[in-house]
Design an enzyme around this catalytic site. Sequence first.
Site, PDB file in Angstrom:
ATOM      1  N   GLY A  43       0.780  -1.248   0.000  1.00 30.26           N
ATOM      2  CA  GLY A  43       0.000   0.000   0.000  1.00 30.26           C
ATOM      3  C   GLY A  43       0.800   1.279   0.000  1.00 30.26           C
ATOM      4  O   GLY A  43       0.348   2.300  -0.525  1.00 30.26           O
ATOM      5  N   ASP A  99       1.077   3.331   4.527  1.00 31.00           N
ATOM      6  CA  ASP A  99      -0.072   3.984   3.892  1.00 31.00           C
ATOM      7  C   ASP A  99      -1.095   4.438   4.925  1.00 31.00           C
ATOM      8  O   ASP A  99      -1.563   5.568   4.908  1.00 31.00           O
ATOM      9  CB  ASP A  99      -0.732   3.062   2.840  1.00 31.00           C
ATOM     10  CG  ASP A  99      -1.076   1.674   3.375  1.00 31.00           C
ATOM     11  OD1 ASP A  99      -0.769   1.362   4.544  1.00 31.00           O
ATOM     12  OD2 ASP A  99      -1.652   0.876   2.610  1.00 31.00           O
ATOM     13  N   ASP A 102      -4.129   1.729  11.307  1.00 34.81           N
ATOM     14  CA  ASP A 102      -5.498   1.411  11.677  1.00 34.81           C
ATOM     15  C   ASP A 102      -5.475   0.883  13.123  1.00 34.81           C
ATOM     16  O   ASP A 102      -5.416   1.658  14.063  1.00 34.81           O
ATOM     17  CB  ASP A 102      -5.973   0.379  10.645  1.00 34.81           C
ATOM     18  CG  ASP A 102      -7.442   0.056  10.714  1.00 34.81           C
ATOM     19  OD1 ASP A 102      -8.253   0.968  10.813  1.00 34.81           O
ATOM     20  OD2 ASP A 102      -7.780  -1.145  10.656  1.00 34.81           O
ATOM     21  N   LYS A 130      -6.028   6.360  11.291  1.00 32.22           N
ATOM     22  CA  LYS A 130      -7.414   6.173  11.760  1.00 32.22           C
ATOM     23  C   LYS A 130      -7.375   6.000  13.270  1.00 32.22           C
ATOM     24  O   LYS A 130      -7.414   4.872  13.765  1.00 32.22           O
ATOM     25  CB  LYS A 130      -7.976   4.883  11.156  1.00 32.22           C
ATOM     26  CG  LYS A 130      -8.768   5.036   9.902  1.00 32.22           C
ATOM     27  CD  LYS A 130      -9.478   3.701   9.648  1.00 32.22           C
ATOM     28  CE  LYS A 130      -9.712   3.431   8.203  1.00 32.22           C
ATOM     29  NZ  LYS A 130     -10.156   2.042   7.960  1.00 32.22           N
ATOM     30  N   ARG A 164      -6.010   0.374  -6.151  1.00 30.68           N
ATOM     31  CA  ARG A 164      -4.747   1.011  -5.759  1.00 30.68           C
ATOM     32  C   ARG A 164      -4.383   2.163  -6.692  1.00 30.68           C
ATOM     33  O   ARG A 164      -3.695   3.095  -6.300  1.00 30.68           O
ATOM     34  CB  ARG A 164      -3.599   0.001  -5.769  1.00 30.68           C
ATOM     35  CG  ARG A 164      -3.696  -1.079  -4.704  1.00 30.68           C
ATOM     36  CD  ARG A 164      -2.354  -1.780  -4.590  1.00 30.68           C
ATOM     37  NE  ARG A 164      -2.407  -3.039  -3.864  1.00 30.68           N
ATOM     38  CZ  ARG A 164      -2.300  -3.176  -2.542  1.00 30.68           C
ATOM     39  NH1 ARG A 164      -2.149  -2.102  -1.797  1.00 30.68           N
ATOM     40  NH2 ARG A 164      -2.339  -4.353  -1.969  1.00 30.68           N
TER      41      ARG A 164
HETATM   42  P1  IMP Z   1      -3.235  -2.258  11.180  1.00 30.16           P
HETATM   43  O1  IMP Z   1      -2.309  -3.348  11.570  1.00 30.16           O
HETATM   44  O2  IMP Z   1      -4.645  -2.549  11.610  1.00 30.16           O
HETATM   45  O3  IMP Z   1      -2.799  -0.884  11.614  1.00 30.16           O
HETATM   46  O4  IMP Z   1      -3.348  -2.343   9.613  1.00 30.16           O
HETATM   47  C1  IMP Z   1      -2.652  -1.558   8.769  1.00 30.16           C
HETATM   48  C2  IMP Z   1      -2.789  -2.052   7.345  1.00 30.16           C
HETATM   49  O5  IMP Z   1      -4.125  -2.466   7.056  1.00 30.16           O
HETATM   50  C3  IMP Z   1      -2.488  -0.929   6.386  1.00 30.16           C
HETATM   51  O6  IMP Z   1      -1.143  -0.927   6.035  1.00 30.16           O
HETATM   52  C4  IMP Z   1      -3.387  -1.263   5.218  1.00 30.16           C
HETATM   53  O7  IMP Z   1      -2.714  -2.131   4.337  1.00 30.16           O
HETATM   54  C5  IMP Z   1      -4.564  -1.978   5.820  1.00 30.16           C
HETATM   55  N1  IMP Z   1      -5.707  -1.060   6.027  1.00 30.16           N
HETATM   56  C6  IMP Z   1      -6.177  -0.562   7.182  1.00 30.16           C
HETATM   57  N2  IMP Z   1      -7.222   0.253   7.007  1.00 30.16           N
HETATM   58  C7  IMP Z   1      -7.448   0.276   5.669  1.00 30.16           C
HETATM   59  C8  IMP Z   1      -8.392   0.972   4.829  1.00 30.16           C
HETATM   60  O8  IMP Z   1      -9.277   1.744   5.263  1.00 30.16           O
HETATM   61  N3  IMP Z   1      -8.264   0.741   3.505  1.00 30.16           N
HETATM   62  C9  IMP Z   1      -7.317  -0.070   2.961  1.00 30.16           C
HETATM   63  N4  IMP Z   1      -6.408  -0.722   3.697  1.00 30.16           N
HETATM   64  C10 IMP Z   1      -6.473  -0.546   5.040  1.00 30.16           C
HETATM   65 MG    MG Z   2      -0.192  -1.568   4.355  1.00 30.61          MG
END
Ligand code: IMP
Ligand code: MG
Length: 179
Positions: A43, A99, A102, A130, A164
């Site tokens: 991403g 990118d 979350d 987020k 993408r």
């Molecule tokens: P985390 O481990 O939950 O912080 O996930 C992070 C990864 O999840 C990011 O690098 C993205 O690849 C994916 N991700 C999280 N939220 C979104 C979204 O709203 N759209 C697309 N990919 C997301």
């Molecule tokens: Mg990612």
Amino acid sequence: MLNDVESVLLSSDELAKRIEEMGAEITADYAGKEILMIGVLRGAVLFMADLARAIKVPVAIDFMAVSSYGAGTNSSGVVRILKDLDEDVEGKHVLVVEDIIDSGLTLNYLLDNVKSRKPASIKLCTLLNKPERRKVNVNIDYNGFNVPDYFVVGYGLDYAEKYRNLPFIGILKPEVYSN
Ligand code: IMP
Ligand code: MG
């Protein structure tokens, strides 16, 4: 592809303007140093390509791939290295480029992993954040935009490997991933 987008959250002009600002800030902070940017595949690739060109100190690039969502929209919490770095990070000024942050689970794991290899410094730069979804604390040094809790796509971000190449960040229609 455009039919699956509910609305545009960040236009390509807004993205370009903010990335120029981030590049200027990073350039000032790293004056006299060289940066090893580590992009989190896949991403972060589009963001990283534009950010690197907005930075005026020398930049080397490398990539890491870790497992995250698969084809769903929720982090499993299980993080696995799918592709490791090609460069040795010891003694380097590492800037991890993501990118979106979350839950923070992916980055938390990745940062600990890279830190154990003794970089001279390590900072984190993300295009999107987020905060409402955070499960573990992650210290972000450079944050492009805080976004609300919608599933977003475009400018590198996908849903099931699609969208993408949209030049903006858009909110995906929930019916696209709920059926
Ligand atoms: P985390 O481990 O939950 O912080 O996930 C992070 C990864 O999840 C990011 O690098 C993205 O690849 C994916 N991700 C999280 N939220 C979104 C979204 O709203 N759209 C697309 N990919 C997301
Ligand atoms: Mg990612």
